[in-house]
Design a protein around this motif. Structure first.
Motif, mmCIF file in Angstrom:
data_model
loop_
_atom_site.group_PDB
_atom_site.id
_atom_site.type_symbol
_atom_site.label_atom_id
_atom_site.label_comp_id
_atom_site.label_asym_id
_atom_site.label_seq_id
_atom_site.Cartn_x
_atom_site.Cartn_y
_atom_site.Cartn_z
ATOM 1 N N GLU A 7 50.600 -87.597 174.053
ATOM 2 C CA GLU A 7 50.866 -86.219 174.560
ATOM 3 C C GLU A 7 50.059 -86.299 175.896
ATOM 4 N N ILE A 8 50.617 -85.874 177.191
ATOM 5 C CA ILE A 8 49.682 -86.025 178.498
ATOM 6 C C ILE A 8 49.806 -84.628 179.074
ATOM 7 N N ALA A 9 48.627 -83.969 179.017
ATOM 8 C CA ALA A 9 48.499 -82.643 179.612
ATOM 9 C C ALA A 9 47.647 -82.702 180.721
ATOM 10 N N GLN A 10 48.450 -82.569 182.040
ATOM 11 C CA GLN A 10 47.695 -82.149 183.294
ATOM 12 C C GLN A 10 47.409 -80.786 183.474
ATOM 13 N N ILE A 11 46.089 -80.626 183.626
ATOM 14 C CA ILE A 11 45.178 -79.352 183.449
ATOM 15 C C ILE A 11 44.432 -79.120 184.619
ATOM 16 N N GLU A 12 44.975 -77.927 185.536
ATOM 17 C CA GLU A 12 43.971 -77.432 186.751
ATOM 18 C C GLU A 12 43.049 -76.539 186.245
ATOM 19 N N VAL A 13 41.822 -76.954 186.447
ATOM 20 C CA VAL A 13 40.631 -75.994 186.278
ATOM 21 C C VAL A 13 40.451 -75.210 187.426
ATOM 22 N N LYS A 14 40.033 -73.623 187.091
ATOM 23 C CA LYS A 14 39.589 -73.072 188.165
ATOM 24 C C LYS A 14 38.447 -73.332 188.949
ATOM 25 N N PRO A 15 38.043 -73.214 190.302
ATOM 26 C CA PRO A 15 36.959 -73.883 190.902
ATOM 27 C C PRO A 15 35.936 -73.335 190.416
ATOM 28 N N GLY A 16 34.867 -74.432 190.235
ATOM 29 C CA GLY A 16 33.544 -74.018 189.542
ATOM 30 C C GLY A 16 33.347 -74.024 187.940
ATOM 31 N N MET A 17 34.495 -74.283 187.442
ATOM 32 C CA MET A 17 34.511 -74.136 186.035
ATOM 33 C C MET A 17 34.514 -75.585 185.424
ATOM 34 N N GLU A 18 34.407 -76.562 186.325
ATOM 35 C CA GLU A 18 34.670 -77.985 185.775
ATOM 36 C C GLU A 18 33.785 -78.413 184.391
ATOM 37 N N ALA A 19 32.320 -78.112 184.747
ATOM 38 C CA ALA A 19 31.341 -78.528 183.676
ATOM 39 C C ALA A 19 31.643 -77.592 182.166
ATOM 40 N N GLU A 20 31.948 -76.248 182.612
ATOM 41 C CA GLU A 20 32.540 -75.456 181.312
ATOM 42 C C GLU A 20 33.434 -75.827 180.696
ATOM 43 N N PHE A 21 34.460 -76.392 181.213
ATOM 44 C CA PHE A 21 35.856 -77.013 180.678
ATOM 45 C C PHE A 21 35.595 -78.178 179.980
ATOM 46 N N GLU A 22 34.750 -79.156 180.596
ATOM 47 C CA GLU A 22 34.435 -80.507 180.049
ATOM 48 C C GLU A 22 33.472 -80.119 178.762
ATOM 49 N N ALA A 23 32.468 -79.118 178.816
ATOM 50 C CA ALA A 23 31.972 -78.878 177.367
ATOM 51 C C ALA A 23 32.781 -78.327 176.588
ATOM 52 N N GLY A 24 33.937 -77.428 176.917
ATOM 53 C CA GLY A 24 34.863 -76.843 175.940
ATOM 54 C C GLY A 24 35.716 -77.848 175.354
ATOM 55 N N VAL A 25 36.065 -79.072 176.061
ATOM 56 C CA VAL A 25 36.762 -80.290 175.365
ATOM 57 C C VAL A 25 35.857 -81.001 174.530
ATOM 58 N N ALA A 26 34.782 -81.303 174.927
ATOM 59 C CA ALA A 26 33.930 -82.016 173.867
ATOM 60 C C ALA A 26 33.688 -81.041 172.645
ATOM 61 N N LYS A 27 33.650 -79.798 172.653
ATOM 62 C CA LYS A 27 33.370 -78.965 171.153
ATOM 63 C C LYS A 27 34.791 -79.075 170.621
ATOM 64 N N ALA A 28 35.816 -79.256 171.530
ATOM 65 C CA ALA A 28 37.090 -79.283 170.478
ATOM 66 C C ALA A 28 37.398 -80.645 170.025
ATOM 67 N N ALA A 29 36.454 -81.541 170.376
ATOM 68 C CA ALA A 29 37.083 -83.120 169.691
ATOM 69 C C ALA A 29 37.163 -82.986 168.440
ATOM 70 N N PRO A 30 36.398 -82.066 167.558
ATOM 71 C CA PRO A 30 36.385 -82.155 166.050
ATOM 72 C C PRO A 30 37.846 -81.845 165.711
ATOM 73 N N VAL A 31 38.398 -80.432 166.275
ATOM 74 C CA VAL A 31 39.490 -79.917 166.237
ATOM 75 C C VAL A 31 40.518 -80.930 166.241
ATOM 76 N N PHE A 32 40.697 -81.480 167.185
ATOM 77 C CA PHE A 32 41.756 -82.554 167.219
ATOM 78 C C PHE A 32 41.558 -83.754 166.067
ATOM 79 N N LYS A 33 40.372 -84.091 166.115
ATOM 80 C CA LYS A 33 40.114 -85.108 164.702
ATOM 81 C C LYS A 33 40.695 -84.655 163.550
ATOM 82 N N ARG A 34 40.538 -83.574 163.135
ATOM 83 C CA ARG A 34 41.231 -83.046 161.964
ATOM 84 C C ARG A 34 42.499 -82.536 161.752
ATOM 85 N N ALA A 35 43.069 -82.610 163.064
ATOM 86 C CA ALA A 35 44.774 -82.203 163.222
ATOM 87 C C ALA A 35 45.451 -83.394 162.539
ATOM 88 N N LYS A 36 46.488 -82.589 161.796
ATOM 89 C CA LYS A 36 47.454 -83.730 161.099
ATOM 90 C C LYS A 36 48.043 -84.471 162.278
#
Length: 99
Positions: A4-33
């Protein structure tokens, strides 16, 4: 294997928050079937553009199992508010492995 390739455009100034959210989501993906790997890459030329690469055993592991699960809602809760527009998502198979 399906990528899966998802191209994501992030709101200006939210890059660090987005990257932190993706890092927090890693376990969500890891446990996904059927999820085998996940990584996020950021564009150098367009720093508000990211590409999320997720390796799935089957297309249905993403489109049915993950998207229909509470984990998908958790993922979107962590990062959705950072999206400037809905992600553009496509699925690919390996055609040629060069080296």
């Amino acid at each position: 294997m399906v990528t899966e390739i998802a191209q994501i455009e992030v709101k200006p100034g939210m890059e660090a928050e987005f990257e932190a959210g993706v890092a927090k989501a890693a376990p969500v993906f890891k446990r996904a079937k059927g999820c085998k790997a996940m990584r996020l890459e950021r564009s150098i030329e367009m720093p508000q553009r990211y590409r999320l690469f997720v390796a799935w055993e089957t297309l249905e592991n993403h489109t049915v199992d993950f998207r229909g699960s509470p984990d998908f809602q958790e993922w979107r809760g962590l990062v959705g508010h950072c999206f400037a527009a809905p992600p553009a998502v496509e699925h690919v198979n390996l055609a040629v492995k060069g080296f």
